[in-house]
Scaffold this active site. Structure first.
Site: not given
Length: 276
Positions: A49, A60
């Site tokens: 990824e 995040d």
């Protein structure tokens, strides 16, 4: 089959789980990021990824936010990340690559153009965190037309009524978010994961990978035992960050330290033997 399907089929035949690694593209600079990317398959990453840096990464945690800021300061753009993938494909035609990010950069780039360019660059799948299945028409037709898998996040809060809809809109693999909250802030218990994965199985034949909070080789191995793979991101970003000098520049051993950690994670994950 797509690279993602091919890779998971091969792993299943071998009776082992997948290690999925995450790092932000361009963190801490294009050359170091590219060197790490080239080294990941040899270190044991089964699926890669690449984070597309964005100024408002709402899913995040602090570590990946800081990594994204370092990347943006070093000139990261969506076009630049696609160029990284093209360079990677000159040497590796087999390892699946998934871009993970947010819709704003894709919208700014142009959805049609992005999906065409992503496929042409060698991207295999997309995780667009802030495009839920209810808004899939924003990108799903273009992604499918270009052979790109759309990988959905399934959270502990995804209830039984919504779960089939989310999974029906997923291709490639299912990304199970093991905690409620942002990346890298805590880890789920084995008991929670052991209960969660069987809840997904009746609704999908796709591989299930567990992420958000997988930091150690032991945790990665447990995730691979319970599901089909483990996703490790924050721990790698933290290792990269700790290797930088006071100005945030890579040191001579930055690439090695990150890849050594991937090797340890891969050894643990690949050591888990799964039933056929």
């Amino acid at each position: 089959m797509s690279r993602i399907a091919t890779r998971f089929a091969a792993l299943k035949e071998q009776g082992r789980g997948a290690l999925v690694t995450f790092l932000e593209g361009y963190d801490p600079d294009p050359a170091t990021s590219m060197a790490i990317l080239h080294g990941l398959p040899g270190a044991g990453a089964d699926v890669i990824e690449i984070g597309v840096p964005f100024t408002d990464p709402m899913a995040d945690g602090p570590s990946i936010q800081k990594g994204g800021l370092r990347a943006l300061k070093s000139g990261a753009t969506l076009a630049g990340v696609l160029a990284m993938v093209r360079d990677f494909r000159k040497e590796d035609s087999a390892t699946p690559i998934v871009l993970m990010g947010y819709y704003n950069p894709v919208l700014s780039y142009g959805v049609d153009r992005f999906c065409t360019d992503a496929a042409a660059s060698g991207v295999d799948g997309l995780i667009i965190v802030d495009v839920p299945p209810e808004e899939a028409d924003e990108v799903e037709p273009q992604a499918k037309a270009n052979g790109l898998d759309l990988i959905r996040l399934v959270a502990p809060t995804t209830d039984d009524a919504r779960l089939p809809r989310v999974l029906a809109a997923t291709s490639g693999f299912v990304y199970y978010v093991s905690i409620t909250g942002i990346t890298g802030t805590r880890s789920a218990s084995t008991a929670d994961l052991a209960a969660a994965v069987p809840r997904l199985r009746p609704h999908t034949d796709l591989p299930i990978c567990i992420g958000f909070g997988i930091r150690t080789p032991e945790q990665a191995a447990e995730a691979a035992r319970l599901a089909d793979g483990a996703v490790v991101g924050t721990a790698l970003v933290d290792t990269l960050a700790a290797s930088l000098d006071e100005q945030g520049h890579a040191k001579p051993d930055t690439v090695r330290k990150v890849l050594d950690q991937v090797r340890a994670l891969a050894e643990a994950v690949h050591g888990v033997r799964k039933a056929a």
